[in-house]
Design an enzyme around this catalytic site. Structure first.
Site, mmCIF file in Angstrom:
data_model
loop_
_atom_site.group_PDB
_atom_site.id
_atom_site.type_symbol
_atom_site.label_atom_id
_atom_site.label_comp_id
_atom_site.label_asym_id
_atom_site.label_seq_id
_atom_site.Cartn_x
_atom_site.Cartn_y
_atom_site.Cartn_z
ATOM 1 N N HIS A 64 68.635 40.157 23.377
ATOM 2 C CA HIS A 64 68.915 38.718 23.462
ATOM 3 C C HIS A 64 70.148 38.324 22.643
ATOM 4 C CE1 HIS A 64 66.266 38.267 19.809
ATOM 5 N NE2 HIS A 64 67.075 37.268 19.546
ATOM 6 N N ASP A 115 63.600 44.985 23.089
ATOM 7 C CA ASP A 115 64.659 43.988 22.910
ATOM 8 C C ASP A 115 65.873 44.577 22.170
ATOM 9 O OD1 ASP A 115 66.176 41.732 22.579
ATOM 10 O OD2 ASP A 115 64.543 40.478 21.850
ATOM 11 N N SER A 128 67.602 38.365 13.962
ATOM 12 C CA SER A 128 67.508 39.123 15.199
ATOM 13 C C SER A 128 68.543 40.228 15.173
ATOM 14 C CB SER A 128 67.775 38.227 16.397
ATOM 15 O OG SER A 128 66.581 37.670 16.817
HETATM 16 N N1 ARG Z 1 62.163 34.381 19.690
HETATM 17 C C1 ARG Z 1 63.234 35.291 19.497
HETATM 18 C C2 ARG Z 1 64.371 34.611 18.735
HETATM 19 O O1 ARG Z 1 64.187 33.571 18.197
HETATM 20 C C3 ARG Z 1 63.689 35.905 20.768
HETATM 21 C C4 ARG Z 1 64.389 34.985 21.717
HETATM 22 C C5 ARG Z 1 64.898 35.630 22.965
HETATM 23 N N2 ARG Z 1 63.864 35.930 23.914
HETATM 24 C C6 ARG Z 1 63.429 35.026 24.848
HETATM 25 N N3 ARG Z 1 62.463 35.382 25.661
HETATM 26 N N4 ARG Z 1 63.917 33.834 24.958
HETATM 27 O O2 ARG Z 1 65.546 34.772 18.908
HETATM 28 N N1 GLU Z 2 64.587 35.903 17.581
HETATM 29 C C1 GLU Z 2 65.135 35.409 16.347
HETATM 30 C C2 GLU Z 2 66.654 35.484 16.271
HETATM 31 O O1 GLU Z 2 67.350 35.351 17.236
HETATM 32 C C3 GLU Z 2 64.511 36.142 15.236
HETATM 33 C C4 GLU Z 2 63.140 35.741 15.169
HETATM 34 C C5 GLU Z 2 62.924 34.750 14.065
HETATM 35 O O2 GLU Z 2 63.300 33.586 14.199
HETATM 36 O O3 GLU Z 2 62.350 35.221 13.099
HETATM 37 O O4 GLU Z 2 67.229 35.583 15.220
#
Ligand code: ARG
Ligand code: GLU
Length: 723
Positions: free
Chosen positions: A86, A222, A654
Site C-alpha cells: 500500500h 502487504d 507502514s
Molecule cells: N490500515 C493500514 C494503514 O493505515 C493499511 C492501509 C492500506 N490497506 C487498505 N486495505 N486500504 O496504512
Molecule cells: N497502515 C499504516 C500506515 O500506512 C500503519 C498502520 C498504523 O496506522 O499503525 O502507516
C-alpha cells in the site's frame, strides 16, 4: 460510593502512571540512556549502539523514509528496499493500464533494466540527530504571543544554517518535540532515483482489502520492492540512465526462524502523528463529536464511490487509491472510538488529571505556575467544540468533491494573472496543465456529481445556520432542496467537469478562454462562497482558540514532565525516526474471544472466495498451497503469513522493519489491530497490537510465486539466531 470511586481512581492511576514496557516511540539517540536496560530485560541481544550510532554503520542506516509518508528498509548490498504494497501502490497504479494491469497481476522486473523509474518518489536516510533546544528557544519569553514565539523560533532555526556540519549533498531539518518544549535537528540524505522492482498482485498484496483492513486475524502479503539508484560516486543524484544501484552503509540481514510467543521485537521507522498527552476534554471530544461526524460523512462518500467501482472496471482502477485512502481513516476512527470507549480512556485521563492537580495543589511553586492550567485547558476545549466540528464538516465535504479542486486550480491561475501579470500567467500554465492532468486521471464526472449531491445535502442539513453561506441557503431554497437537480445543473455542459482533454487543449491554445469559462462555473462560484464564509465564521475563531490551546498544551506537557516525575516520557510522533519495542503476543478483544498471534496460509484458503474482489486467491498460490510447495520458507508443513506484537506504532510506520532480538529482519509492519487503533491517543497494552507480514511469506511469494528468486540471492539470510 466514595470509597469505590477512590479505589477506581487509584486503579486507573496504576495503569496510567507506571512506565509500561510496550508503550512509547523513542528517539534513537536516547535509547542507551532511556531504554537499553529494559529492552535487554525483554530479550534484546544487541546493544543500543548497534541500533543508532553516528560513528559506524548501525541499523538506522538501513532505514529510510519513503516519500515522506511511509517507511522502507534496505535489504541488499545493491540498494534493494522493502516496503508495503500500500506504500508502493501509487507507483504500481501509475504504471498500470487496462492492458498492463500491475494492480491486478503484479509486476516483477526480471533484471535491473526492467526496473521502472518513479519521478517524484524519494527516500531519505537519517545521518545524525542532535538536540538544538537551546538555540531554537533563544530569546523566547513567556509573554510572547504564539505568533511572536513562532517567528522568533523560525529565525533561530534559520540562523543555525551556517553552523550545521554536513556535506554539500546532505540536507537537514529541525522539528519541535514535546509540543514545543524541545527541538531536534536531523541531518539527512535524500535519493531521488527510486525504481519499482516488484509487487505481488493485489489479491496477495491487499488480500482482504477493506473488509480485513485494520483487522486481526490477517492474511495479507502487504509488500512491494524498490531499488535506490545513486550517481556513480554513490551519492544522491537526479534520475539518469547512468545511475547505479546504491551501495548502502548497512543492509538488514534476514532471519528465517520466525517468532514465538513472548519473543522480543522492535519496529524502526517514521511514525506520523500521535497525541498521547491530551486533556480528557479533548479525548472526550474526539470520541463523542469529531470521530462520529467524520465517520458519518465518509460513510456517504464511500457508499457513492463503491457503487460506481463495482459496476465499472475503468472507475475501479481510477478510484482504487482514493477509495482505499478514504476508507482507511474511516475504519480507523471507528476502531478508535471502540477502543477508547471499551478501555475507559476518558476516565483514565480524568484520573490522571486529578492526580496531577492534587500534586500541583500540594506544592506552592507548582500551584503558582500550574494551578489553573487544567481548568483553562478545559474551558478552551469547550469553546473549540463547535468550531472543530464545523472544520470537520468543511474539510470532509470540500476535499471529497473534485469539482471544487478543479475550479480552484483555475482560480489560482486567474489569481496569478491578476496579481503578477500576463507573462507570469502564461508561465504558470504548463504547471496547471500538469496538475489538472493528474486530477483528471483519477476523476469521473458521474462519480463526482453524485458525491456533490450527497455530500452537499448532508453538509446543509446537518449544520447550524451560522456555518452555512447565505448563497448556499438561497440556492437550496431555489432548488427546493432537490440536490440531485442542483448537481445536474451544476455539472451539465461544464467542460472543466466533463471534458478534461478539451480543457487541457484550451489551456495550451487559449488559456484566457478557460479563465472566462470558470467565471460561469456554478460549482466554482459556490466553492468560493463556501470558502469565504468558512474563513470568516470558522477559521478566524479556530485559529485564535487553537493558539491558546497550543500554548496551554505546551505548558501542560512541561508541567507533566516536572510533576509526574516517576513517568518516563516519550515525544508524540512527528514523522521523525523512532524505535518502538514489545513482545510477540495475542490478545483478547472482547468477552470469550481470544486471538492467537500467528496466521498461516491455511487461513488465506479459509477466506478464499472465487471471483470475489476482496478474497479471491490467485491460482498459482492455490497450487503452491495444495502441493505444500513452500521451499525453505515453510515450517512444519505450514506457511506462516502474519503475526502481531505489542509494538507501539502508527500511520507512517507502514513498511517499517520488524526486527528480532539480534536485529535481524523478521517481518514487515503494515497495520494495527482494530480494537487498538486508539493507541494514537491512549496506548493500552491489553488490546494494542501491531500487525506484520512474516518475512518468510514475503520471500516465499517473491521466490516461489513470482519466480524472482534472483532477488532473494541478493539478500543475506541467517538461521537459528546466528548473526
Ligand atoms: N490500515 C493500514 C494503514 O493505515 C493499511 C492501509 C492500506 N490497506 C487498505 N486495505 N486500504 O496504512
Ligand atoms: N497502515 C499504516 C500506515 O500506512 C500503519 C498502520 C498504523 O496506522 O499503525 O502507516
Amino acid at each position: 460510593m466514595k470509597a469505590i470511586k477512590r479505589s477506581l481512581v487509584a486503579f486507573f492511576l496504576l495503569l496510567v502512571i507506571t512506565a509500561r514496557a510496550d508503550e512509547g516511540m523513542w528517539l534513537p539517540l536516547f535509547l542507551q540512556q532511556l531504554n537499553e536496560k529494559q529492552m535487554k530485560s525483554m530479550g534484546m541481544k544487541i546493544s543500543a549502539s548497534d541500533i543508532y550510532n553516528i560513528n559506524k554503520g548501525s541499523l538506522k542506516d538501513a532505514i529510510v523514509s519513503l516519500g515522506g509518508f511511509c517507511t522502507g528498509e534496505v535489504i541488499s548490498e545493491q540498494g534493494l528496499i522493502l516496503t508495503n504494497h500500500h506504500c508502493g501502490f501509487d507507483a504500481i497504479q501509475n504504471h498500470s493500464t487496462l492492458e498492463r494491469n500491475y494492480i491486478r497481476d503484479g509486476f516483477w522486473a526480471r533484471n535491473k533494466g526492467e526496473e521502472i523509474p518513479n519521478p517524484g518518489l524519494f527516500v531519505t536516510f537519517i545521518v545524525r540527530i542532535e538536540e538544538v533546544t537551546k538555540s531554537a528557544l533563544a530569546g523566547v519569553t513567556q509573554g510572547m504571543t504564539e505568533q511572536e514565539r513562532q517567528s522568533a523560533i523560525d529565525k533561530n532555526i534559520a540562523a543555525l544554517r551556517s553552523g550545521v556540519k554536513r556535506e554539500a549533498y546532505q540536507d537537514y531539518f529541525v522539528r519541535s518535540f514535546f509540543e514545543g518544549n524541545q527541538y531536534f535537528l536531523f541531518v539527512t540524505e535524500t535519493y531521488k532515483d527510486v525504481r519499482l522492482v516488484g509487487a505481488p498482485p493485489s489479491a496477495i498484496g491487499n488480500f482482504g482489502k477493506d473488509t480485513d483492513n485494520w483487522m486481526w486475524p490477517r492474511h495479507t502479503g502487504d509488500f512491494s520492492m524498490f531499488r535506490i539508484y545513486a550517481g556513480t560516486d554513490n551519492k544522491p543524484a537526479e534520475f539518469s540512465e547512468n545511475n547505479v544501484p546504491y551501495k548502502p552503509k548497512k543492509a538488514l540481514s534476514i532471519s528465517l526462524d520466525g517468532m514465538k510467543e513472548g519473543d522480543f521485537t522492535m519496529v524502526f521507522g517514521f511514525p506520523g502523528r500521535t497525541t498521547q498527552y491530551l486533556h480528557s476534554a479533548a479525548v472526550e471530544q474526539i470520541v463523542k463529536v469529531n470521530d462520529p461526524a467524520k465517520i458519518a460523512i465518509r460513510d456517504k462518500a464511500l457508499g457513492v464511490i463503491d457503487g460506481f467501482m463495482r459496476r465499472d472496471e475503468q472507475i475501479k482502477i481510477q478510484y482504487a487509491a482514493k477509495y482505499a485512502s478514504i476508507s482507511n481513516s474511516w475504519k480507523k476512527w471507528q476502531g478508535e472510538v471502540l477502543g477508547l470507549t471499551s478501555t475507559n480512556a476518558v476516565a483514565k485521563k480524568k484520573a490522571y488529571a486529578a492526580e496531577f492537580q492534587k500534586r500541583v495543589n500540594a506544592n506552592p511553586a507548582f500551584k503558582e505556575q500550574y494551578g489553573t492550567l487544567l481548568g483553562d485547558l478545559e474551558a478552551a476545549y469547550q469553546e473549540l467544540n463547535k468550531y472543530g466540528l464545523a472544520r470537520d464538516y468543511y474539510t470532509e465535504t470540500i476535499s471529497r468533491i473534485e469539482a471544487f479542486a478543479l475550479g480552484s486550480r483555475i482560480n489560482s491561475l486567474a489569481g496569478i494573472k491578476q496579481k503578477n501579470g500576463d507573462k507570469a500567467f502564461k508561465d504558470a500554465v504548463p504547471k496547471t496543465i500538469e496538475t489538472l492532468g493528474e486530477l483528471y486521471k483519477e476523476y469521473s464526472p458521474a462519480v463526482d456529481k453524485k458525491l456533490f449531491e450527497v455530500l452537499m445535502q448532508k453538509f446543509t442539513n446537518d449544520q447550524p445556520e451560522e456555518f452555512l453561506a447565505p448563497e448556499l441557503l438561497t440556492l437550496v431554497k431555489s432548488y427546493q432542496s432537490d440536490f440531485a437537480k442542483m448537481a445536474d445543473d451544476f455539472y451539465t455542459n461544464v467542460d472543466l467537469l466533463n471534458n478534461g482533454p478539451k480543457v487541457l487543449a484550451n489551456l495550451k491554445a487559449n488559456p484566457d478562454l478557460v479563465l472566462m469559462a470558470n467565471d460561469l462555473n456554478k460549482a466554482n462560484q459556490l466553492f468560493l462562497q463556501l470558502n469565504s464564509h468558512y474563513a470568516s465564521t470558522v477559521t478566524k475563531k479556530l485559529s485564535g482558540i487553537q493558539a491558546r490551546v497550543n500554548q496551554l498544551q505546551r505548558t501542560y506537557m512541561k508541567a507533566q514532565m516536572e510533576v509526574m516525575k516517576e513517568k518516563k516520557f516519550y515525544p508524540d510522533a512527528n514523522s521523525t525516526l523512532r524505535v518502538t519495542y514489545g513482545n510477540v503476543k495475542g490478545y483478547q478483544p472482547r468477552d470469550a474471544v481470544k486471538f492467537d498471534f500467528y496466521t498461516y496460509l491455511d487461513g488465506v484458503m479459509d477466506k478464499y472466495k472465487p471471483g470475489d474482489y476482496e478474497f479471491d486467491v490467485p491460482e498459482k498460490l492455490r497450487t503452491l498451497y495444495k502441493n505444500k510447495d513452500f521451499g525453505q520458507y515453510g515450517k512444519n508443513g505450514k506457511m506462516p503469513v502474519c503475526f502481531i506484537a505489542m509494538n507501539h506504532t502508527t500511520g507512517g510506520n507502514s513498511g517499517s522493519p520488524a526486527l528480532d532480538a539480534n536485529g535481524n529482519l523478521v517481518g514487515l509492519n503494515f497495520d494495527r489491530a482494530w480494537e487498538g487503533t486508539m493507541s494514537d491517543i491512549n496506548y493500552d497494552p491489553s488490546i494494542c497490537r501491531n500487525i506484520m507480514v512474516d518475512i518468510r511469506y514475503v520471500l516465499f511469494i517473491v521466490d516461489k510465486y513470482a519466480g524472482a528468486g534472483h532477488l532473494v540471492q541478493e539478500m543475506k539470510l541467517v538461521r537459528a539466531g546466528k548473526k
